[in-house]
Design an enzyme around this catalytic site. Structure first.
Site, PDB file in Angstrom:
ATOM      1  N   GLY A 166       2.284   3.623  -4.906  1.00 25.68           N
ATOM      2  CA  GLY A 166       2.055   4.306  -6.185  1.00 25.68           C
ATOM      3  C   GLY A 166       1.516   3.411  -7.281  1.00 25.68           C
ATOM      4  O   GLY A 166       1.621   3.749  -8.459  1.00 25.68           O
ATOM      5  N   LYS A 167       0.930   2.279  -6.918  1.00 29.47           N
ATOM      6  CA  LYS A 167       0.383   1.367  -7.919  1.00 29.47           C
ATOM      7  C   LYS A 167      -0.769   2.018  -8.686  1.00 29.47           C
ATOM      8  O   LYS A 167      -0.799   1.995  -9.914  1.00 29.47           O
ATOM      9  CB  LYS A 167      -0.120   0.071  -7.259  1.00 29.47           C
ATOM     10  CG  LYS A 167       0.942  -0.664  -6.464  1.00 29.47           C
ATOM     11  CD  LYS A 167       0.410  -1.960  -5.876  1.00 29.47           C
ATOM     12  CE  LYS A 167      -0.750  -1.779  -4.917  1.00 29.47           C
ATOM     13  NZ  LYS A 167      -0.391  -1.024  -3.682  1.00 29.47           N
ATOM     14  N   CYS A 173       9.441  -0.809   5.809  1.00 28.02           N
ATOM     15  CA  CYS A 173      10.629  -1.424   5.232  1.00 28.02           C
ATOM     16  C   CYS A 173      10.898  -2.767   5.922  1.00 28.02           C
ATOM     17  O   CYS A 173      10.227  -3.132   6.886  1.00 28.02           O
ATOM     18  CB  CYS A 173      11.841  -0.503   5.373  1.00 28.02           C
ATOM     19  SG  CYS A 173      12.452  -0.398   7.064  1.00 28.02           S
ATOM     20  N   GLU A 184      -6.583  -2.824  -7.939  1.00 27.65           N
ATOM     21  CA  GLU A 184      -6.911  -3.667  -6.785  1.00 27.65           C
ATOM     22  C   GLU A 184      -7.171  -5.114  -7.215  1.00 27.65           C
ATOM     23  O   GLU A 184      -8.132  -5.751  -6.768  1.00 27.65           O
ATOM     24  CB  GLU A 184      -8.114  -3.106  -6.020  1.00 27.65           C
ATOM     25  CG  GLU A 184      -7.952  -1.667  -5.539  1.00 27.65           C
ATOM     26  CD  GLU A 184      -6.989  -1.503  -4.364  1.00 27.65           C
ATOM     27  OE1 GLU A 184      -6.362  -2.489  -3.935  1.00 27.65           O
ATOM     28  OE2 GLU A 184      -6.862  -0.364  -3.898  1.00 27.65           O
ATOM     29  N   MET A 211       0.845  -1.195   0.000  1.00 25.97           N
ATOM     30  CA  MET A 211       0.000   0.000   0.000  1.00 25.97           C
ATOM     31  C   MET A 211       0.881   1.246   0.000  1.00 25.97           C
ATOM     32  O   MET A 211       1.978   1.239   0.557  1.00 25.97           O
ATOM     33  CB  MET A 211      -0.911   0.013   1.229  1.00 25.97           C
ATOM     34  CG  MET A 211      -2.101  -0.928   1.078  1.00 25.97           C
ATOM     35  SD  MET A 211      -3.226  -0.838   2.479  1.00 25.97           S
ATOM     36  CE  MET A 211      -3.939   0.788   2.224  1.00 25.97           C
TER      37      MET A 211
HETATM   38  P1  ADP Z   1      -1.164   2.458  -3.962  1.00 27.10           P
HETATM   39  O1  ADP Z   1      -2.176   2.308  -5.065  1.00 27.10           O
HETATM   40  O2  ADP Z   1       0.080   1.648  -4.202  1.00 27.10           O
HETATM   41  O3  ADP Z   1      -1.722   2.202  -2.594  1.00 27.10           O
HETATM   42  P2  ADP Z   1      -1.353   5.254  -4.628  1.00 27.10           P
HETATM   43  O4  ADP Z   1      -0.966   5.344  -6.074  1.00 27.10           O
HETATM   44  O5  ADP Z   1      -2.812   5.311  -4.305  1.00 27.10           O
HETATM   45  O6  ADP Z   1      -0.650   3.976  -3.962  1.00 27.10           O
HETATM   46  O7  ADP Z   1      -0.693   6.442  -3.803  1.00 27.10           O
HETATM   47  C1  ADP Z   1       0.675   6.801  -3.942  1.00 27.10           C
HETATM   48  C2  ADP Z   1       0.817   8.179  -3.305  1.00 27.10           C
HETATM   49  O8  ADP Z   1       0.539   8.079  -1.916  1.00 27.10           O
HETATM   50  C3  ADP Z   1       2.182   8.792  -3.370  1.00 27.10           C
HETATM   51  O9  ADP Z   1       2.430   9.469  -4.573  1.00 27.10           O
HETATM   52  C4  ADP Z   1       2.128   9.790  -2.205  1.00 27.10           C
HETATM   53  O10 ADP Z   1       1.538  10.993  -2.624  1.00 27.10           O
HETATM   54  C5  ADP Z   1       1.158   9.146  -1.230  1.00 27.10           C
HETATM   55  N1  ADP Z   1       1.763   8.540  -0.036  1.00 27.10           N
HETATM   56  C6  ADP Z   1       1.249   8.578   1.214  1.00 27.10           C
HETATM   57  N2  ADP Z   1       2.001   7.865   2.081  1.00 27.10           N
HETATM   58  C7  ADP Z   1       3.023   7.358   1.372  1.00 27.10           C
HETATM   59  C8  ADP Z   1       4.156   6.516   1.697  1.00 27.10           C
HETATM   60  N3  ADP Z   1       4.367   6.080   2.939  1.00 27.10           N
HETATM   61  N4  ADP Z   1       5.005   6.174   0.702  1.00 27.10           N
HETATM   62  C9  ADP Z   1       4.799   6.628  -0.555  1.00 27.10           C
HETATM   63  N5  ADP Z   1       3.757   7.412  -0.931  1.00 27.10           N
HETATM   64  C10 ADP Z   1       2.872   7.783   0.020  1.00 27.10           C
HETATM   65 MG    MG Z   2      -4.079   1.591  -5.106  1.00 25.04          MG
HETATM   66 ZN    ZN Z   3      11.576   1.468   8.134  1.00 27.05          ZN
END
Ligand code: ADP
Ligand code: MG
Ligand code: ZN
Length: 197
Positions: free
Chosen positions: A21-22, A178, A90, A18
């Protein structure tokens, strides 16, 4: 006639924890196809209506129109012949049938881009994404920023108590962690007000 076959079909997985950035990356790809006037359809599992029923929305508030579908069968039925690019967000919330559906779509010449969690909060393989990674031409493994130390966030840490595999989008229920900061024993804490929103 092996050199006369159509190789347009292609499967690409965007996986990672999560916050890695997916969805952002999926939205970027889909948006580029739209700009290029390539027929594209985007789907998401119906259970995921955290932010919007008819859109994929990233944590950074990027968004793109998406059709919610309940099953991989419904997804297959919703595909238009003319569609060349299929985006799926998802993917881990779909049934295992998604693997065959994706194979079938790729065999028919479509490009499939699937975003989803490759592991659950206990670092176990998260189907059907794990098998899709094995079937894909390309796998992009994304890293988040570890919420605790700022290092390379590879795992999804649950920070609230629950016996369910899925605690869907509960605010502040998960963090990216991490290797050093991930701790499967940790969820014993109550909700700590770590709610970053
Ligand atoms: P995913 O779909 O993998 O859950 P999203 O694409 O929805 O991720 O969101 C990515 C964005 O979330 C990043 O560009 C940043 O703005 C925000 N963000 C919030 N917390 C974090 C984190 N711990 N690491 C990286 N991005 C984060
Ligand atoms: Mg997502
Ligand atoms: Zn860490």
């Amino acid at each position: 006639m092996m050199f006369r076959r159509n190789h347009d079909g292609w499967v690409e997985v965007i996986c990672g924890p999560m916050f890695s950035g997916k969805s952002e990356e999926l939205i970027r790809r889909v948006t580029r196809s739209k700009i290029a006037r390539i027929p594209v359809q985007t789907f998401k599992p119906r259970l995921d209506d955290r932010f919007s029923a008819n859109e994929v929305v990233s944590h950074s508030s990027l968004r793109v129109e998406a059709t919610p579908v309940a099953t991989s069968d419904d997804l297959l039925r919703a595909i238009d012949d003319a569609t060349e690019v299929v985006g799926i967000d998802e993917g881990q919330f779909f049934d295992q049938g998604l693997v065959e559906v994706v194979d079938q779509l790729a065999a028919s010449g479509k490009q499939i881009i699937i975003a989803g969690l490759d592991t659950d909060y206990l670092r176990r393989p998260f189907e059907p994404i794990s098998t899709l990674c094995d079937r894909a031409e390309v796998v992009n493994k994304m890293l988040a920023v570890c919420h605790k130390c700022g290092g390379p966030g590879m795992y999804t840490q649950r920070i609230v108590n629950s016996d369910d595999l899925v605690v869907l989008g509960a605010q502040g229920a998960y963090e990216a962690r991490c290797r050093m900061c991930y701790d499967p024993e940790e969820p014993e804490q109550p909700e700590l007000g770590l709610d970053a929103g």
